[in-house]
Design a protein around this motif. Structure first.
Motif, PDB file in Angstrom:
ATOM      1  N   ARG A  97     -46.474 -20.598  81.472  1.00 49.47           N
ATOM      2  CA  ARG A  97     -45.676 -21.526  82.279  1.00 49.47           C
ATOM      3  C   ARG A  97     -46.269 -21.703  83.680  1.00 49.47           C
ATOM      4  N   THR A  98     -47.582 -21.630  83.772  1.00 47.17           N
ATOM      5  CA  THR A  98     -48.280 -21.793  85.051  1.00 47.17           C
ATOM      6  C   THR A  98     -48.612 -23.260  85.282  1.00 47.17           C
ATOM      7  N   ILE A  99     -48.155 -23.804  86.389  1.00 54.16           N
ATOM      8  CA  ILE A  99     -48.468 -25.197  86.733  1.00 54.16           C
ATOM      9  C   ILE A  99     -49.910 -25.263  87.244  1.00 54.16           C
ATOM     10  N   LEU A 100     -50.695 -26.142  86.659  1.00 52.31           N
ATOM     11  CA  LEU A 100     -52.116 -26.243  86.996  1.00 52.31           C
ATOM     12  C   LEU A 100     -52.402 -27.425  87.904  1.00 52.31           C
ATOM     13  N   THR A 101     -51.881 -28.603  87.559  1.00 51.60           N
ATOM     14  CA  THR A 101     -52.123 -29.808  88.367  1.00 51.60           C
ATOM     15  C   THR A 101     -50.843 -30.634  88.465  1.00 51.60           C
ATOM     16  N   VAL A 102     -50.700 -31.371  89.576  1.00 52.33           N
ATOM     17  CA  VAL A 102     -49.634 -32.359  89.762  1.00 52.33           C
ATOM     18  C   VAL A 102     -50.298 -33.640  90.249  1.00 52.33           C
ATOM     19  N   TYR A 103     -50.206 -34.681  89.425  1.00 51.59           N
ATOM     20  CA  TYR A 103     -50.873 -35.951  89.695  1.00 51.59           C
ATOM     21  C   TYR A 103     -52.363 -35.699  89.872  1.00 51.59           C
ATOM     22  N   ASP A 104     -52.952 -35.936  91.029  1.00 50.16           N
ATOM     23  CA  ASP A 104     -54.387 -35.723  91.204  1.00 50.16           C
ATOM     24  C   ASP A 104     -54.683 -34.475  92.041  1.00 50.16           C
ATOM     25  N   LEU A 105     -53.700 -33.583  92.136  1.00 52.99           N
ATOM     26  CA  LEU A 105     -53.839 -32.389  92.956  1.00 52.99           C
ATOM     27  C   LEU A 105     -53.877 -31.145  92.065  1.00 52.99           C
TER      28      LEU A 105
ATOM     29  N   VAL B 180     -53.190 -27.341  91.721  1.00 49.26           N
ATOM     30  CA  VAL B 180     -52.329 -26.393  92.427  1.00 49.26           C
ATOM     31  C   VAL B 180     -52.593 -24.951  92.009  1.00 49.26           C
ATOM     32  N   THR B 181     -53.433 -24.727  91.028  1.00 48.32           N
ATOM     33  CA  THR B 181     -53.765 -23.367  90.625  1.00 48.32           C
ATOM     34  C   THR B 181     -54.918 -22.833  91.468  1.00 48.32           C
ATOM     35  N   ASN B 182     -55.012 -21.523  91.546  1.00 48.44           N
ATOM     36  CA  ASN B 182     -56.104 -20.894  92.286  1.00 48.44           C
ATOM     37  C   ASN B 182     -57.354 -20.713  91.442  1.00 48.44           C
ATOM     38  N   ASN B 183     -57.286 -21.129  90.191  1.00 46.71           N
ATOM     39  CA  ASN B 183     -58.432 -20.987  89.292  1.00 46.71           C
ATOM     40  C   ASN B 183     -59.490 -22.026  89.662  1.00 46.71           C
ATOM     41  N   PRO B 184     -60.653 -21.603  90.163  1.00 46.15           N
ATOM     42  CA  PRO B 184     -61.664 -22.588  90.596  1.00 46.15           C
ATOM     43  C   PRO B 184     -62.333 -23.296  89.429  1.00 46.15           C
ATOM     44  N   ARG B 185     -62.092 -22.841  88.215  1.00 43.31           N
ATOM     45  CA  ARG B 185     -62.725 -23.481  87.052  1.00 43.31           C
ATOM     46  C   ARG B 185     -61.921 -24.671  86.541  1.00 43.31           C
ATOM     47  N   ILE B 186     -60.738 -24.911  87.124  1.00 43.69           N
ATOM     48  CA  ILE B 186     -59.861 -26.004  86.704  1.00 43.69           C
ATOM     49  C   ILE B 186     -60.048 -27.200  87.633  1.00 43.69           C
ATOM     50  N   SER B 187     -60.153 -28.395  87.056  1.00 39.93           N
ATOM     51  CA  SER B 187     -60.215 -29.637  87.846  1.00 39.93           C
ATOM     52  C   SER B 187     -59.501 -30.738  87.087  1.00 39.93           C
ATOM     53  N   ILE B 188     -59.171 -31.813  87.796  1.00 40.03           N
ATOM     54  CA  ILE B 188     -58.429 -32.943  87.212  1.00 40.03           C
ATOM     55  C   ILE B 188     -59.169 -34.238  87.546  1.00 40.03           C
ATOM     56  N   SER B 189     -59.110 -35.195  86.627  1.00 39.65           N
ATOM     57  CA  SER B 189     -59.725 -36.507  86.878  1.00 39.65           C
ATOM     58  C   SER B 189     -58.856 -37.586  86.272  1.00 39.65           C
ATOM     59  N   HIS B 190     -58.995 -38.841  86.796  1.00 41.99           N
ATOM     60  CA  HIS B 190     -58.224 -39.995  86.355  1.00 41.99           C
ATOM     61  C   HIS B 190     -59.174 -41.163  86.191  1.00 41.99           C
ATOM     62  N   ASP B 191     -59.044 -41.881  85.077  1.00 45.01           N
ATOM     63  CA  ASP B 191     -59.965 -42.986  84.816  1.00 45.01           C
ATOM     64  C   ASP B 191     -59.519 -44.288  85.457  1.00 45.01           C
ATOM     65  N   LEU B 192     -58.494 -44.221  86.373  1.00 39.97           N
ATOM     66  CA  LEU B 192     -57.954 -45.388  87.088  1.00 39.97           C
ATOM     67  C   LEU B 192     -57.247 -46.365  86.167  1.00 39.97           C
ATOM     68  N   GLN B 193     -56.965 -45.943  84.951  1.00 37.75           N
ATOM     69  CA  GLN B 193     -56.196 -46.788  84.029  1.00 37.75           C
ATOM     70  C   GLN B 193     -54.971 -46.008  83.548  1.00 37.75           C
ATOM     71  N   HIS B 194     -55.125 -45.254  82.455  1.00 37.59           N
ATOM     72  CA  HIS B 194     -53.937 -44.550  81.964  1.00 37.59           C
ATOM     73  C   HIS B 194     -54.258 -43.156  81.415  1.00 37.59           C
ATOM     74  N   THR B 195     -55.440 -42.598  81.686  1.00 36.65           N
ATOM     75  CA  THR B 195     -55.816 -41.300  81.128  1.00 36.65           C
ATOM     76  C   THR B 195     -56.031 -40.289  82.247  1.00 36.65           C
ATOM     77  N   TRP B 196     -55.333 -39.146  82.094  1.00 36.09           N
ATOM     78  CA  TRP B 196     -55.463 -38.033  83.027  1.00 36.09           C
ATOM     79  C   TRP B 196     -56.090 -36.881  82.255  1.00 36.09           C
ATOM     80  N   SER B 197     -57.214 -36.376  82.768  1.00 41.63           N
ATOM     81  CA  SER B 197     -57.991 -35.363  82.044  1.00 41.63           C
ATOM     82  C   SER B 197     -58.061 -34.075  82.847  1.00 41.63           C
ATOM     83  N   ILE B 198     -57.809 -32.966  82.178  1.00 43.60           N
ATOM     84  CA  ILE B 198     -57.954 -31.653  82.800  1.00 43.60           C
ATOM     85  C   ILE B 198     -59.231 -31.021  82.263  1.00 43.60           C
TER      86      ILE B 198
END
Length: 398
Positions: free
Chosen positions: A90-98, A100-118
């Motif tokens: 139940r660990t929150i990793l990302t909110v929108y494009d931010l 929030v986890t301290n894990n440096p191996r996690i990142s988020i991206s958005h294709d500017l349409q409708h896909t959010w990728s972790i």
């Protein structure tokens, strides 16, 4: 019966009131139905305005150290937000494009349409599990995709057997524990490629090339079962891994002499061999006919040829004299016991040159093992004459 004018008037008024009440009731019912339809239409419009998932996230399988990506595609996101969380913790990793986890191996991206990728870089075993893509609607909408982290096999040395030493005839149980994902399969093989004897010794046991399972049982072990055994663990993730376990089988020396009687012409050289089988390694030495320990030098040459638990003791006597004739004994000793064998050195006369021939020159055979010639039908009823047999052998060699 006649009704009075007053009663008729009263009945007419009552009838009019009932009709008016019925009309009012029907009007109120129609209004309720109209309101319910309006509410349904409003709900449908709200449902159409809420975001929805375009497709299933899907699952990903990858070995430790690789990078993986999970895609969450949302239609009609509008004012709502997308978030990712680890389902089991139940660990929150990302909110929108931010992030929030301290894990440096996690990142988020958005294709500017409708896909959010972790994105998860350099997978670890702890990354195994399911990840939830959430929409902050009321009620919340979510979808999950799972990451299956494959771990190459690893042998747990603390839970596996080490080298073993046992006496011949005893039994041994070898164990091997391996971890990994998927769970590894364990097989046993001999390092030298020889078969493994199970359920008994090599004379009456079962012979196999490999054994599957975390345990290898060696029943009534013999010297032939001594050697290095490989515990090999493998799964779908390379590389396979192995552990080498050496089994030592201890037994007292056994000596075999292939020629117990050797004939020699004085002045020549002769070689005596003793074949020893023993483990642990033996202390080997020779005694002559005067019970003197022989040492290497100009008169004697001592050597050994070792292969596994087998040793060939070799004594070479140079320029044999009459004093060298007699019995020589070879000894082999280890912690399990001592054994000996003897070889008799016999003096042979040089045969005279055949009549009508001059002196013979050329190579000279100096060793002559005593072997009895095949008796003829006329002489089969009496022992063969030793001197005659030697003459025959030497004549053939010349």
């Amino acid at each position: 019966m006649q009704l009075s004018a007053g009663r008729v008037t009263l009945l007419l008024a009552l009838h009019s009131a009932l009709r008016a009440a019925a009309v009012a009731a029907r009007a109120e019912h129609n209004e309720i139905e109209y309101n319910a339809v309006d509410n349904d239409l409003a709900v449908a419009e709200d449902e159409m305005s809420l975001p929805s998932f375009v497709k299933w996230i899907g699952n990903v399988t990858a070995p430790v150290g690789k990078d993986v990506t999970l895609h969450c595609s949302v239609h009609n996101l509008g004012k709502y937000r997308v978030g990712w969380m680890k389902s089991d913790t139940r660990t929150i990793l990302t909110v929108y494009d931010l992030v929030v986890t301290n894990n440096p191996r996690i990142s988020i991206s958005h294709d500017l349409q409708h896909t959010w990728s972790i994105h998860i870089r350099q997978l670890k075993k702890s990354d195994h599990g399911c990840y939830m893509c959430q929409l902050n609607t009321k009620p919340m909408r979510s979808q999950m995709g799972c990451v299956d982290v494959q771990v190459p096999p690893d042998i747990v040395s603390s839970e596996s057997s080490s080298d073993r030493s046992l006496a011949e005839g005893d039994s041994a149980r070898l164990t091997c524990t391996a971890r990994g994902y998927p769970p590894p399969t364990i097989t046993w093989r001999r390092e030298d490629g020889q078969p493994i004897y199970v359920l008994g010794d090599f004379r009456n046991g079962q012979k196999v090339r490999q054994v599957t399972g975390s345990t290898l049982n060696l029943t009534r072990a013999t010297r032939r079962q001594m050697g290095a055994y490989l515990c090999i663990a493998r799964n779908d993730v390379p590389p396979a891994i192995s552990k080498r376990i050496f089994v030592y089988v201890n037994f007292r020396p056994e000596i075999e002499v292939q020629q117990q009687l050797l004939g020699i012409i004085l002045g020549g050289d002769v070689t005596l061999d003793c074949h020893v089988e023993a483990f642990p390694n033996t202390v080997n030495y020779w005694l002559n006919q005067r019970d003197e320990i022989l040492l290497g030098g100009q008169k004697y040459s001592l050597s050994e040829q070792k292969r596994g638990y087998r040793v060939i003791m070799r004594l070479r006597i140079m320029r044999v004299s009459r004093a060298d004739i007699g019995v020589y004994r070879c000894f082999a000793s280890n912690s399990m016991g001592t054994s000996e064998a003897s070889i008799r050195l016999h003096h042979m006369q040089r045969p005279p040159a055949p009549a009508g021939h001059g002196r013979q020159t050329g190579a000279r055979h100096t060793e002559a093992p005593i072997t009895a010639p095949t008796p003829s039908s006329a002489a089969s009823r009496r022992p063969a004459d030793l001197t005659t047999a030697l003459l025959v052998v030497l004549t053939r060699w010349r």
